[in-house]
Design an enzyme around this catalytic site. Structure first.
Site, PDB file in Angstrom:
ATOM      1  N   LYS A   1      -5.991  10.548   0.863  1.00  0.00           N
ATOM      2  CA  LYS A   1      -5.785   9.095   1.220  1.00  0.00           C
ATOM      3  C   LYS A   1      -7.596   8.636   0.224  1.00  0.00           C
ATOM      4  O   LYS A   1      -8.472   8.465   0.334  1.00  0.00           O
ATOM      5  CB  LYS A   1      -6.217   9.166   2.513  1.00  0.00           C
ATOM      6  CG  LYS A   1      -6.395   8.164   3.344  1.00  0.00           C
ATOM      7  CD  LYS A   1      -6.269   7.992   4.826  1.00  0.00           C
ATOM      8  CE  LYS A   1      -6.608   6.680   5.576  1.00  0.00           C
ATOM      9  NZ  LYS A   1      -6.441   7.031   7.038  1.00  0.00           N
TER      10      LYS A   1
ATOM     11  N   SER B   1     -14.199   0.779   9.355  1.00  0.00           N
ATOM     12  CA  SER B   1     -12.704   0.937   8.413  1.00  0.00           C
ATOM     13  C   SER B   1     -13.534   0.133   7.202  1.00  0.00           C
ATOM     14  O   SER B   1     -14.079  -0.938   7.354  1.00  0.00           O
ATOM     15  CB  SER B   1     -11.314   0.340   8.163  1.00  0.00           C
ATOM     16  OG  SER B   1     -10.495   0.358   7.183  1.00  0.00           O
ATOM     17  N   ALA B   2     -13.398   1.005   6.055  1.00  0.00           N
ATOM     18  CA  ALA B   2     -13.934  -0.218   4.637  1.00  0.00           C
ATOM     19  C   ALA B   2     -13.016  -1.466   4.305  1.00  0.00           C
ATOM     20  O   ALA B   2     -13.268  -1.659   3.305  1.00  0.00           O
ATOM     21  CB  ALA B   2     -13.949   1.235   3.443  1.00  0.00           C
ATOM     22  N   ASP B   3     -12.438  -1.838   4.914  1.00  0.00           N
ATOM     23  CA  ASP B   3     -10.966  -2.598   4.892  1.00  0.00           C
ATOM     24  C   ASP B   3     -11.649  -3.844   4.775  1.00  0.00           C
ATOM     25  O   ASP B   3     -11.513  -4.790   4.487  1.00  0.00           O
ATOM     26  CB  ASP B   3     -10.139  -2.493   5.437  1.00  0.00           C
ATOM     27  CG  ASP B   3      -8.962  -0.947   5.968  1.00  0.00           C
ATOM     28  OD1 ASP B   3      -9.198  -0.427   4.848  1.00  0.00           O
ATOM     29  OD2 ASP B   3      -7.954  -0.608   5.645  1.00  0.00           O
TER      30      ASP B   3
ATOM     31  N   VAL C   1      -5.754  -0.257   2.712  1.00  0.00           N
ATOM     32  CA  VAL C   1      -5.718  -1.363   3.160  1.00  0.00           C
ATOM     33  C   VAL C   1      -7.038  -1.767   1.449  1.00  0.00           C
ATOM     34  O   VAL C   1      -6.977  -2.807   0.609  1.00  0.00           O
ATOM     35  CB  VAL C   1      -5.912  -2.135   4.262  1.00  0.00           C
ATOM     36  CG1 VAL C   1      -6.315  -3.347   3.802  1.00  0.00           C
ATOM     37  CG2 VAL C   1      -4.435  -1.591   4.661  1.00  0.00           C
TER      38      VAL C   1
ATOM     39  N   GLU D   1       1.462  -1.551   0.190  1.00  0.00           N
ATOM     40  CA  GLU D   1       0.544   0.144   0.258  1.00  0.00           C
ATOM     41  C   GLU D   1       0.900   1.181  -0.330  1.00  0.00           C
ATOM     42  O   GLU D   1       1.591   1.072   0.013  1.00  0.00           O
ATOM     43  CB  GLU D   1      -0.705  -0.262   1.008  1.00  0.00           C
ATOM     44  CG  GLU D   1      -0.061  -0.045   2.770  1.00  0.00           C
ATOM     45  CD  GLU D   1      -0.761   0.842   3.539  1.00  0.00           C
ATOM     46  OE1 GLU D   1      -1.241   1.987   3.247  1.00  0.00           O
ATOM     47  OE2 GLU D   1      -1.212   0.166   4.657  1.00  0.00           O
TER      48      GLU D   1
ATOM     49  N   LYS E   1      -4.781  -2.764  13.473  1.00  0.00           N
ATOM     50  CA  LYS E   1      -3.989  -1.513  14.279  1.00  0.00           C
ATOM     51  C   LYS E   1      -4.295  -1.134  15.857  1.00  0.00           C
ATOM     52  O   LYS E   1      -5.583  -1.216  15.727  1.00  0.00           O
ATOM     53  CB  LYS E   1      -4.352  -0.110  13.424  1.00  0.00           C
ATOM     54  CG  LYS E   1      -3.776   0.232  12.081  1.00  0.00           C
ATOM     55  CD  LYS E   1      -3.958   1.217  10.909  1.00  0.00           C
ATOM     56  CE  LYS E   1      -3.221   1.207  10.256  1.00  0.00           C
ATOM     57  NZ  LYS E   1      -3.820   0.406   8.780  1.00  0.00           N
TER      58      LYS E   1
END
Length: 307
Positions: free
Chosen positions: A89, A143-145, A109, A28, A162
């Site tokens: 971002k 998060s969209a991750d 990500v 990334e 994280k």
């Protein structure tokens, strides 16, 4: 497919690797633009790429520059990304706009997974995935991750989620979405800067070859979505759980007081943690990414041998 290819540009090294069916590992770029100061970000990126090469695979750092999704960065691309002040971002919702507007964008990500899949790359190394933020029951800040992991077929090698996140809720979300989270030589979810989180894993493996078997079997069963390989930070670089948790809690309060949320929250919190740890967290961040890069390359090489 022809329409898609007009937006993708491969570095010379990655193009050659694709032609020769060599193992490739995606990286990334948000960690370069938003995760670390210059020049540590460039040094870290070039070191991580070299670690992947040293372990038998080809690195492909992904970013968006001048309307192109770059799969693999030349040195001039890396400098643009590392030094520009207005790097976007980019997550899934932003990808089309940033490409269309020909902006400079760093991939999260989620977006790195999307772009890697577009390029036929099956492995991706990062520091830690995003997840469910603390207080998400009130803010819905997730998060969209996590959603991307449920639908995009890329294996992600990371040091867990994280540590600024709500890790039990993050694991619940991944379980609901059917995303395998496999510990590498650990039975506990690592928490980025620390090896332990208190969250137990249901699956653990000891070798890259076993992870390669699982990756290929999942692919052959046509099971949608990615795999999270949770690889703990090496003992000698890990921070203590109590120490980092106290600092994170202070940083979270500061973010709330300043009204910082959404996509700005993670860079703010990580920056505050670097400040409050006198740079110890930055050093740990670099070491855990390097550790993940070595493992990611070994898994990619092991899969390539089985094909």
């Amino acid at each position: 497919m022809a329409n898609l290819q007009k937006y993708i540009e491969y570095s010379r090294e990655v193009q050659q690797a694709l032609e020769n069916n060599q193992p490739i590992v995606a990286l990334e770029s948000t960690i370069i633009s938003h995760g670390m100061p210059y020049p540590q970000n460039v040094e870290m990126a070039t070191t991580v790429e070299q670690i992947i090469r040293n372990n038998g695979a080809i690195p492909a750092t992904i970013a968006i520059i001048d309307g192109k999704i770059k799969i693999g960065l030349e040195s001039e691309d890396l400098e643009i990304l590392a030094t520009s002040k207005d790097v976007a971002k980019v997550s899934r919702r932003d990808l089309a706009e940033v490409v269309a507007m020909k902006c400079v964008g760093a991939t999260t990500v989620a977006t790195t997974m999307i772009c890697a899949a577009m390029a036929g790359i099956q492995f991706f190394v990062t520091g830690g995935i995003g997840g469910v933020h603390k207080g998400a029951e009130h803010t819905m800040d997730i998060s969209a991750d996590l959603e991307e992991l449920s639908k995009t077929n890329v294996t992600v090698i990371c040091a867990g989620a994280k540590s600024i996140l709500d890790l039990p809720k993050t694991m619940e979300y991944l379980e609901t979405k059917g995303v395998p989270v496999i510990g590498y030589q650990t039975n506990e979810l690592p928490a980025f800067f620390t090896r332990e989180s208190g969250v137990k894993l249901t699956s653990s493996v000891e070798t890259p070859e076993r992870l390669a078997d699982i990756h290929l079997t999942k692919q052959q069963l046509n099971l949608e979505g990615g795999i999270v390989v949770a690889n703990p930070i090496p003992y000698e670089h890990a921070l203590s759980k109590a120490y980092i948790e106290a600092i994170i809690n202070e940083a979270v309060v500061e973010a709330e007081n300043q009204g910082i949320k959404g996509k700005d929250a993670t860079p703010f919190l990580l920056g505050k943690i670097v400040e409050k740890t006198n740079g110890k967290s930055l050093a740990a961040n670099i070491k855990l990414v390097e550790n993940n890069a070595a493992l990611g390359a070994k898994i990619a090489v092991a899969v390539n041998k089985l094909l």
